[in-house]
Design a protein around this motif. Structure first.
Motif: not given
Length: 327
Positions: A52-54, A56-58, A60-62, A64, A94
Motif C-alpha cells: 500500500e505504501k508503494l 501511495e508513493e507511485k 504521489e510521484d505521478c 508531482h 506507474s
C-alpha cells in the motif's frame, strides 16, 4: 451407606478434576491457535502495508510529475518529443500491473492453514479414538433371526425380505418381530460397535439380555427391542429418533434433521451405561444409566419392514476400530 456416600463424593471429585484438566488443555490449544492466527494475519498485514505504501508513493510521484509536465507545457506552448518521451516513461513506471502482491506466498499460507484444519479434524472427536479401542467383533446369529430376515453368510448384515423363509423353528428364534441378536454375549468390560444405516427409513438397534421373549403368542410387544426390561434400543422411523427401555419411550430432538450413516453403541459394564451415538460425528443420541447389569448382553438389530418400499437396504455391522470414510 456412609462408605457408599463417601465413594460418591470421591467419584464426583475425581470426575471434576479430570474435566477441569481436559478443559484447561483445550483452552491451551485455543491460545496456541489464536496466537498462530495473530502471527499469520500480522504477516499478511505487514506485506499489505508495504504494498500500500508503494502504491501511495507511485501516486504521489505521478502527481508531482503531472504538475511538472503541465508547467513545462505552459512554458513551451506546445508539446514536444522530449515531453512525449517523459510522459511515456512515466506511464510505464506507474503501470499498476508492475505492483504485485506475493500471491504465491499467500496461497502457501492458505494451503498450510487448510492442512492444519484437516489435521485437527482428523484428531477429533477424542471420544471416537477412545471408543475405537473398545471395538467389539459382532457376528449375527442366524439361528435367532426372524424368518423374514436374511443374514449374510459371515453374519455381518441383516436384510428384510417379504418371503417367509423355511428355517428351523427353534426356541432361540424370534417369530413375530424382525429381530436378530449376536452370537457372542458381552459380560464385562467396555464395548463399542457400529452399524451402517445409510439409505434406511426404519430401523432399531440395541442391546438385550438373553431372557428377551422370542415368541409373541400372548404379549408380542415384549419381544420388541426396548419394550421390556430386558432390552434397550434407539429406533429411527421416517426421520424421528426414539429411545426405548422397559416400555418407556423417550422422544429425542430432531438432531438438526440429521440422518446418520452410522450408529454407534457403547456399553460399559463397570459404569452400567448404554449409549447411542451418531458415529459420523460422535453426536450423542441417548444414554441409559442402568446401574448394574444383571446378566450378559447381546447386540440386537431390527432392520424393519419395507416401509412402503423405502426400506429395503440391509443393516450392516461395521469395523468400529476404523473411522468411516468421509462422504
Amino acid at each position: 451407606m456412609k462408605k457408599l456416600a463417601a465413594k460418591q463424593v470421591e467419584m464426583t471429585k475425581k470426575t471434576n478434576e479430570v474435566k477441569e484438566k481436559i478443559k484447561k488443555k483445550y483452552e491451551d490449544m485455543k491460545r496456541v491457535l489464536d496466537e498462530d492466527l495473530r502471527i499469520t494475519l500480522t504477516q499478511l498485514d505487514t506485506e499489505f502495508e508495504a504494498t500500500e505504501k508503494l502504491v501511495e508513493e507511485k501516486i504521489e510521484d505521478c502527481y508531482h510529475l503531472t504538475q511538472e509536465l503541465d508547467q513545462e507545457l505552459m512554458n513551451a506552448g506546445t508539446q514536444n518529443s522530449e515531453i512525449d518521451q517523459r510522459i511515456s516513461e512515466s506511464l510505464k513506471k506507474s503501470d499498476p500491473d508492475l505492483i504485485q502482491t506475493d500471491d504465491f506466498r499467500n496461497q502457501q499460507l492458505l494451503s498450510l492453514t487448510i492442512n492444519l484444519l484437516l489435521f485437527i479434524r482428523s484428531q477429533i472427536p477424542i471420544s471416537k479414538k477412545l471408543f475405537q479401542t473398545y471395538a467389539a467383533d459382532v457376528v449375527l446369529d442366524a439361528g435367532t433371526a426372524h424368518p423374514k430376515l436374511i443374514i449374510s453368510p459371515n453374519g455381518d448384515s441383516a436384510t428384510y425380505t417379504e418371503n417367509w423363509q423355511e428355517v428351523p423353528d427353534v426356541p432361540s428364534r424370534f417369530d413375530n418381530t424382525l429381530n436378530v441378536i449376536s452370537q457372542q454375549a458381552l459380560s464385562e468390560g467396555r464395548h463399542y460397535w457400529e452399524v451402517e444405516v445409510s439409505g434406511k427409513t426404519y430401523w432399531e438397534i440395541g442391546l438385550t439380555y438373553p431372557s428377551i421373549p422370542r415368541k409373541g403368542k400372548e404379549k408380542e410387544e415384549d419381544c420388541w427391542l426396548g419394550r421390556g426390561k430386558e432390552s434397550w434400543c434407539v429406533e429411527y422411523f421416517n426421520g424421528d429418533y426414539t429411545a426405548w427401555h422397559d416400555g418407556a419411550n423417550h422422544e429425542l430432538p430432531p438432531l438438526s434433521g440429521r440422518q446418520f450413516h452410522r450408529i454407534g453403541v457403547y456399553c460399559s459394564f463397570p459404569g452400567g451405561l448404554v449409549c447411542f451415538l451418531g458415529a459420523d460425528t460422535m453426536t450423542p443420541i441417548y444414554c441409559f444409566c442402568t446401574g448394574t447389569f444383571t446378566d450378559s448382553l447381546y447386540q440386537a438389530l431390527c432392520p424393519g419392514h419395507d416401509n412402503e418400499g423405502t426400506n429395503w437396504k440391509p443393516l450392516r455391522i461395521c469395523d468400529a476400530s476404523r473411522s468411516a470414510p468421509v462422504l
